[in-house]
Design a protein around this motif. Structure first.
Motif, short mmCIF file in Angstrom:
data_model
loop_
_atom_site.label_atom_id
_atom_site.label_comp_id
_atom_site.label_asym_id
_atom_site.label_seq_id
_atom_site.Cartn_x
_atom_site.Cartn_y
_atom_site.Cartn_z
N GLY A 197 2.90 -26.71 12.07
CA GLY A 197 1.67 -27.46 12.23
C GLY A 197 0.68 -26.78 13.15
N LEU A 198 1.15 -25.73 13.86
CA LEU A 198 0.29 -24.97 14.77
C LEU A 198 0.65 -23.49 14.73
N ALA A 199 1.87 -23.15 15.14
CA ALA A 199 2.33 -21.75 15.10
C ALA A 199 2.74 -21.38 13.67
N ARG A 200 2.57 -20.10 13.32
CA ARG A 200 2.90 -19.65 11.97
C ARG A 200 3.56 -18.27 12.03
N PHE A 201 4.38 -18.00 11.02
CA PHE A 201 4.88 -16.64 10.83
C PHE A 201 5.06 -16.39 9.34
N SER A 202 5.01 -15.12 8.96
CA SER A 202 5.17 -14.72 7.56
C SER A 202 6.44 -13.90 7.40
N VAL A 203 7.06 -14.02 6.24
CA VAL A 203 8.24 -13.23 5.89
C VAL A 203 7.91 -12.44 4.63
N PHE A 204 7.95 -11.11 4.73
CA PHE A 204 7.68 -10.23 3.60
C PHE A 204 9.00 -9.64 3.10
N GLU A 233 20.50 -6.28 -6.63
CA GLU A 233 19.47 -5.53 -7.36
C GLU A 233 18.94 -4.35 -6.55
N GLY A 234 19.59 -4.03 -5.43
CA GLY A 234 19.16 -2.91 -4.61
C GLY A 234 18.69 -3.36 -3.24
N ASP A 235 18.51 -2.41 -2.32
CA ASP A 235 18.11 -2.72 -0.96
C ASP A 235 16.66 -3.19 -0.90
N VAL A 236 16.40 -4.13 0.01
CA VAL A 236 15.05 -4.60 0.28
C VAL A 236 14.82 -4.57 1.78
N MET A 237 13.56 -4.57 2.18
CA MET A 237 13.20 -4.68 3.59
C MET A 237 12.61 -6.06 3.83
N VAL A 238 13.24 -6.81 4.72
CA VAL A 238 12.74 -8.12 5.13
C VAL A 238 11.98 -7.93 6.44
N THR A 239 10.72 -8.34 6.48
CA THR A 239 9.90 -8.20 7.68
C THR A 239 9.31 -9.55 8.06
N VAL A 240 9.53 -9.96 9.31
CA VAL A 240 8.99 -11.20 9.85
C VAL A 240 7.85 -10.84 10.80
N VAL A 241 6.66 -11.41 10.55
CA VAL A 241 5.48 -11.12 11.36
C VAL A 241 4.83 -12.43 11.78
N GLY A 242 4.52 -12.56 13.07
CA GLY A 242 3.84 -13.78 13.50
C GLY A 242 3.78 -13.90 15.00
N PRO A 269 0.81 -1.22 0.00
CA PRO A 269 0.00 0.00 0.00
C PRO A 269 0.84 1.26 0.00
N ALA A 270 2.13 1.14 0.37
CA ALA A 270 3.01 2.32 0.44
C ALA A 270 3.68 2.61 -0.89
N SER A 271 4.02 1.54 -1.65
CA SER A 271 4.83 1.76 -2.85
C SER A 271 4.22 1.19 -4.13
N ASP A 272 3.12 0.46 -4.03
CA ASP A 272 2.50 -0.22 -5.18
C ASP A 272 3.43 -1.22 -5.83
N GLU A 273 4.42 -1.70 -5.08
CA GLU A 273 5.35 -2.71 -5.58
C GLU A 273 4.85 -4.11 -5.20
N PRO A 274 5.14 -5.11 -6.04
CA PRO A 274 4.84 -6.49 -5.63
C PRO A 274 5.68 -6.86 -4.42
N VAL A 275 5.06 -7.45 -3.41
CA VAL A 275 5.76 -7.83 -2.20
C VAL A 275 5.70 -9.35 -2.05
N ALA A 276 6.84 -10.00 -2.05
CA ALA A 276 6.88 -11.45 -1.85
C ALA A 276 6.56 -11.77 -0.40
N CYS A 277 5.79 -12.81 -0.17
CA CYS A 277 5.43 -13.23 1.18
C CYS A 277 5.53 -14.74 1.28
N GLN A 278 6.33 -15.21 2.25
CA GLN A 278 6.49 -16.63 2.50
C GLN A 278 5.93 -16.94 3.89
N VAL A 279 5.15 -18.02 4.00
CA VAL A 279 4.54 -18.40 5.26
C VAL A 279 5.15 -19.72 5.73
#
Length: 315
Positions: free
Chosen positions: A247-254, A284-293, A233-243
């Motif tokens: 088997g119970l707990a989960r986290f996502s990496v953007f 290819e340039g700087d990226v922001m890696v964000t882990v949420v969970g 929503p901030a940059s209109d760029e495609p953001v890769a997301c891995q979950v």
């Protein structure tokens, strides 16, 4: 799904009572089957970070096995979410951006045998919730990379009527508790979303994005379960997301390209949910890696530090 009288009582009970793995696996399997086979409606309270909210839920399992579920927040503005077979179909405007990630977490059967590798299953006795008899099951982490969970499971249906999530110090992070439950199919009208419920969709995954990143380290038992992409929503760029899940707990990496934006590393925690962001330099340039969970902060930080572009990790 989480709760008992206090975190101190919970911690002492976990330490004092012996594990009953076989009985615990039976209870966990009943829970896994319950939400896929039982129709119900009710009201529950949810607590996180000292804040309480009240919700109604209508959960219908059709003859063909399809599950349709609607949740409506009763405090403040009427926020709602509609899910079909675990996929979010629509959400109120204030929730649309927040719940889109839950589409990355499709409904899956709990595997009691698999979970017993990462959690010790302990039967703590019985209790009453919403006027119904329950069996109390604790899932005690075998390491520091996941939280402990206590479940109060309805003896009649196997449904979770009360639960709590605690950290390794026994501190309460999140609580869920039914105040009223009615078993049986809800009225059709209660399963229909209001006009304020906005459609939610997830972009189809691209192979280039799904294969571009990997982690040099994951907490034991966690593996990649889903990969997708979203528009930032901030940059209109495609953001890769891995979950990832165990088997119970989960986290996502953007992973989001920064395009020269001056963004700094950050770490936050709200109740059980953590978010750790790390700026990473790539060819290819700087990226922001964000882990949420809902994992410990130190675990999220270690995952964020371990993310690499696949071509760089292979070198």
């Amino acid at each position: 799904m989480r709760f008992i009288t206090s975190s101190v009582l919970l911690l002492s009970s976990l330490l004092a009572l012996p594990a009953v793995a076989d009985e615990g696996q039976v209870l966990l399997q009943r829970l896994a089957n319950a939400e896929r086979t039982q129709s119900f409606q009710g009201t529950f309270v949810y607590e996180r970070n000292g804040s309480f909210s009240t919700h109604s839920i209508w959960h219908h399992v059709k003859d063909d096995g399809m599950v349709r579920e609607r949740l409506l927040q009763l405090d403040g503005a009427a926020q709602e979410v509609l899910r079909v077979d675990g996929q979010v179909h629509c959400a109120s405007a204030a929730l649309a951006e927040q719940v889109v990630d839950s589409q990355l977490w499709p409904a899956r059967a709990l595997d009691a045998e698999q979970l017993s590798q990462w959690y010790e299953l302990r039967v703590l006795g019985q209790s009453r919730v919403a006027g119904r008899a329950t069996d109390v099951l604790a899932l005690v982490p075998r390491d520091q990379h996941r939280y402990g969970i206590e479940l109060h499971l309805d003896q009649q249906t196997g449904l979770p009527l009360k639960s709590l999530l605690v950290n390794d110090k026994g501190q309460l992070l999140e609580r869920f508790q039914f105040t009223q439950l009615q078993v049986g199919a809800p009225a059709t009208a209660n399963l229909e979303a209001s006009v304020e419920c906005r459609a939610v969709s997830v972009l189809p995954v691209q192979a280039k994005i799904s294969n571009a990143w990997q982690s040099d380290w994951l907490p034991p038992g966690f593996s990649l379960s889903t990969t997708t992409q979203r528009i930032s929503p901030a940059s209109d760029e495609p953001v890769a997301c891995q979950v990832y899940d165990d088997g119970l707990a989960r986290f996502s990496v953007f992973i989001e390209p920064l395009r020269g934006e001056p963004v700094e590393d950050a770490r936050t925690q709200l109740g059980p949910t953590v978010a750790v962001s790390r700026r990473l330099k790539t060819a290819e340039g700087d990226v922001m890696v964000t882990v949420v969970g809902e994992i410990p902060l130190g675990t999220a930080e270690r995952v964020a530090l371990s993310m690499r572009a696949s071509n760089e990790a292979a070198q």
